[in-house]
Design a protein around this motif. Sequence first.
Motif, short mmCIF file in Angstrom:
data_model
loop_
_atom_site.label_atom_id
_atom_site.label_comp_id
_atom_site.label_asym_id
_atom_site.label_seq_id
_atom_site.Cartn_x
_atom_site.Cartn_y
_atom_site.Cartn_z
N ARG A 151 0.69 -1.28 0.01
CA ARG A 151 0.02 -0.08 0.04
C ARG A 151 0.77 1.23 0.00
NH1 ARG A 151 -2.67 -2.66 4.02
NH2 ARG A 151 -2.29 -1.50 5.58
N LEU A 152 1.94 1.21 0.65
CA LEU A 152 2.93 2.52 0.68
C LEU A 152 3.65 2.50 -0.66
CD1 LEU A 152 4.66 1.81 4.20
CD2 LEU A 152 2.93 3.71 3.57
N ALA A 153 3.79 1.29 -1.26
CA ALA A 153 4.67 1.67 -2.46
C ALA A 153 3.90 2.03 -3.70
CB ALA A 153 5.26 0.10 -2.75
N LEU A 154 2.69 1.55 -3.64
CA LEU A 154 1.91 1.91 -4.93
C LEU A 154 1.83 3.38 -5.26
CD1 LEU A 154 -1.22 -0.49 -4.51
CD2 LEU A 154 0.46 -0.51 -6.59
N PRO A 155 1.58 4.20 -4.46
CA PRO A 155 1.55 5.88 -4.64
C PRO A 155 3.09 6.19 -5.47
CG PRO A 155 0.68 5.46 -2.75
CD PRO A 155 1.36 4.39 -3.24
N LEU A 156 3.97 5.69 -4.83
CA LEU A 156 5.48 5.94 -5.28
C LEU A 156 5.48 5.40 -6.83
CD1 LEU A 156 7.57 5.49 -2.35
CD2 LEU A 156 6.83 7.64 -3.11
N MET A 157 5.11 4.36 -7.03
CA MET A 157 5.15 3.67 -8.25
C MET A 157 4.68 4.50 -9.23
SD MET A 157 5.33 -0.34 -7.09
CE MET A 157 5.27 -0.87 -8.84
N ARG A 158 3.27 4.72 -9.02
CA ARG A 158 2.51 5.49 -9.85
C ARG A 158 3.14 6.81 -10.33
NH1 ARG A 158 -1.91 4.21 -6.52
NH2 ARG A 158 -2.14 6.22 -5.55
N VAL A 159 3.87 7.50 -9.39
CA VAL A 159 4.66 8.62 -9.81
C VAL A 159 5.84 8.61 -10.67
CG1 VAL A 159 6.11 10.51 -8.85
CG2 VAL A 159 4.04 9.84 -7.33
N VAL A 160 6.23 7.48 -10.68
CA VAL A 160 7.43 7.00 -11.58
C VAL A 160 6.85 6.37 -12.74
CG1 VAL A 160 9.16 7.50 -9.81
CG2 VAL A 160 8.24 5.09 -10.24
N GLY A 161 5.68 6.09 -13.02
CA GLY A 161 5.03 5.23 -14.18
C GLY A 161 5.12 3.95 -13.99
N GLN A 162 5.46 3.33 -12.97
CA GLN A 162 5.75 2.06 -12.82
C GLN A 162 4.47 1.31 -12.51
OE1 GLN A 162 8.66 0.24 -13.66
NE2 GLN A 162 8.87 2.44 -14.57
N ALA A 163 3.30 1.97 -12.21
CA ALA A 163 2.20 1.28 -11.63
C ALA A 163 0.87 2.07 -12.13
CB ALA A 163 1.97 0.94 -10.26
N PRO A 164 -0.11 1.41 -12.47
CA PRO A 164 -1.48 2.25 -12.67
C PRO A 164 -1.93 2.54 -11.50
CG PRO A 164 -1.86 0.00 -12.84
CD PRO A 164 -0.62 0.12 -12.60
N TYR A 165 -3.25 3.35 -11.51
CA TYR A 165 -3.81 3.40 -10.44
C TYR A 165 -4.48 2.08 -9.72
CZ TYR A 165 -8.14 4.81 -7.57
OH TYR A 165 -8.80 4.97 -6.57
N ALA A 166 -4.56 2.33 -8.46
CA ALA A 166 -5.21 1.20 -7.67
C ALA A 166 -5.83 1.59 -6.30
CB ALA A 166 -4.03 0.00 -7.48
N GLY A 167 -6.90 1.48 -6.37
CA GLY A 167 -7.87 1.94 -5.07
C GLY A 167 -7.63 0.76 -4.28
N VAL A 168 -7.80 1.39 -2.86
CA VAL A 168 -7.17 0.59 -1.60
C VAL A 168 -8.67 0.39 -0.92
CG1 VAL A 168 -6.03 0.64 0.46
CG2 VAL A 168 -4.86 1.45 -1.61
N PHE A 169 -9.01 -0.86 -1.02
CA PHE A 169 -10.26 -1.27 -0.07
C PHE A 169 -10.25 -2.60 0.40
CE2 PHE A 169 -11.22 -1.39 -4.55
CZ PHE A 169 -11.28 -2.94 -4.75
N ARG A 170 -11.06 -2.91 1.55
CA ARG A 170 -10.96 -4.10 2.11
C ARG A 170 -12.38 -4.92 1.41
NH1 ARG A 170 -7.83 -4.53 6.46
NH2 ARG A 170 -8.82 -6.53 7.07
N ALA A 171 -12.48 -6.18 1.60
CA ALA A 171 -13.36 -7.22 0.94
C ALA A 171 -14.85 -6.69 1.56
CB ALA A 171 -13.18 -8.64 1.27
N SER A 172 -14.88 -6.32 2.88
CA SER A 172 -16.29 -5.89 3.52
C SER A 172 -16.67 -4.61 2.66
CB SER A 172 -15.89 -5.78 5.00
OG SER A 172 -14.72 -4.76 5.19
N GLU A 173 -15.67 -3.53 2.69
CA GLU A 173 -15.88 -2.43 1.81
C GLU A 173 -16.38 -2.57 0.55
OE1 GLU A 173 -13.07 0.92 3.42
OE2 GLU A 173 -11.76 -0.74 2.87
N LEU A 174 -15.94 -3.66 -0.23
CA LEU A 174 -16.14 -3.88 -1.88
C LEU A 174 -17.70 -4.39 -1.65
CD1 LEU A 174 -15.50 -4.28 -4.74
CD2 LEU A 174 -14.50 -6.21 -3.89
N SER A 175 -17.89 -5.17 -0.82
CA SER A 175 -19.31 -5.87 -0.68
C SER A 175 -20.34 -4.83 -0.49
CB SER A 175 -19.32 -6.96 0.36
OG SER A 175 -18.36 -7.97 0.14
N ARG A 176 -20.19 -3.98 0.48
CA ARG A 176 -21.10 -2.93 0.76
C ARG A 176 -21.29 -1.86 -0.25
NH1 ARG A 176 -17.91 -2.62 5.96
NH2 ARG A 176 -16.94 -0.74 5.25
N TRP A 177 -19.93 -1.53 -1.17
CA TRP A 177 -20.51 -0.68 -2.21
C TRP A 177 -21.26 -1.54 -3.43
CZ3 TRP A 177 -14.48 0.75 -1.94
CH2 TRP A 177 -14.52 1.89 -1.12
#
Length: 211
Positions: free
Chosen positions: A155-181
């Motif tokens: 979770r900490l690495a993803l934002p840094l990887m996005r800044v340097v173009g090494q990762a796309p956007y990725a939302g951070v959620f738990r399974a319980s949150e996904l189920s509610r949505w």
Amino acid sequence: MSLASDARFWDRSSRKYARSAVADRAGYERTLERTRALLEPGDRVLELGCGTGTTALRLAGGVQAYLATDISTGMIAIAEEKHAAASIPALAFRVATAEALMPDAGAFNAVLGFNYLHLVRDLPGTLGCIHALLAAKGLFIAKTPCVGEMNPLIRLALPLMRVVGQAPYAGVFRASELSRWISAAGFEILAIENHAGKGDDNRPYIAARKA
């Protein structure tokens, strides 16, 4: 960062992605088997985030029509190459998002999203589009990483990887949150399953019906 930058990331990654092996073959096969059991021969199916078409090529032969989509032209180009060799009449590929397909509201009996929901930038909005695209009592089937339950270092690495173009956007959620949505978008959840071949890979398989 934007949807366009995400598409460029996947375009750059498409050939490497196509060469990569499925990390959990047993879990993937279980997902395919479970999904086939939920689909009917007369169904019109939409797959969102289809990548290079591997899953579409495995499932499309069992339904009336199967439209597989992705935001990446590079991914779809590879999928078309694979389709030309397989020749499945029911299958078509298209560069598109759920939002872009809204003119086809009510056109599909099932919408599939595998390794997809964590990559969308407006999850409630996308789920609303999926609900609209489904016919009455249509099925939404998803299996996606719940980054909120993964190693905190990821979770900490993803934002840094996005800044340097090494990762796309990725939302951070738990399974319980996904189920509610999903429920809040107007779906009745029918099943939540773990298809991991070994242990728990934090990617719940969710089958839901349009309420």
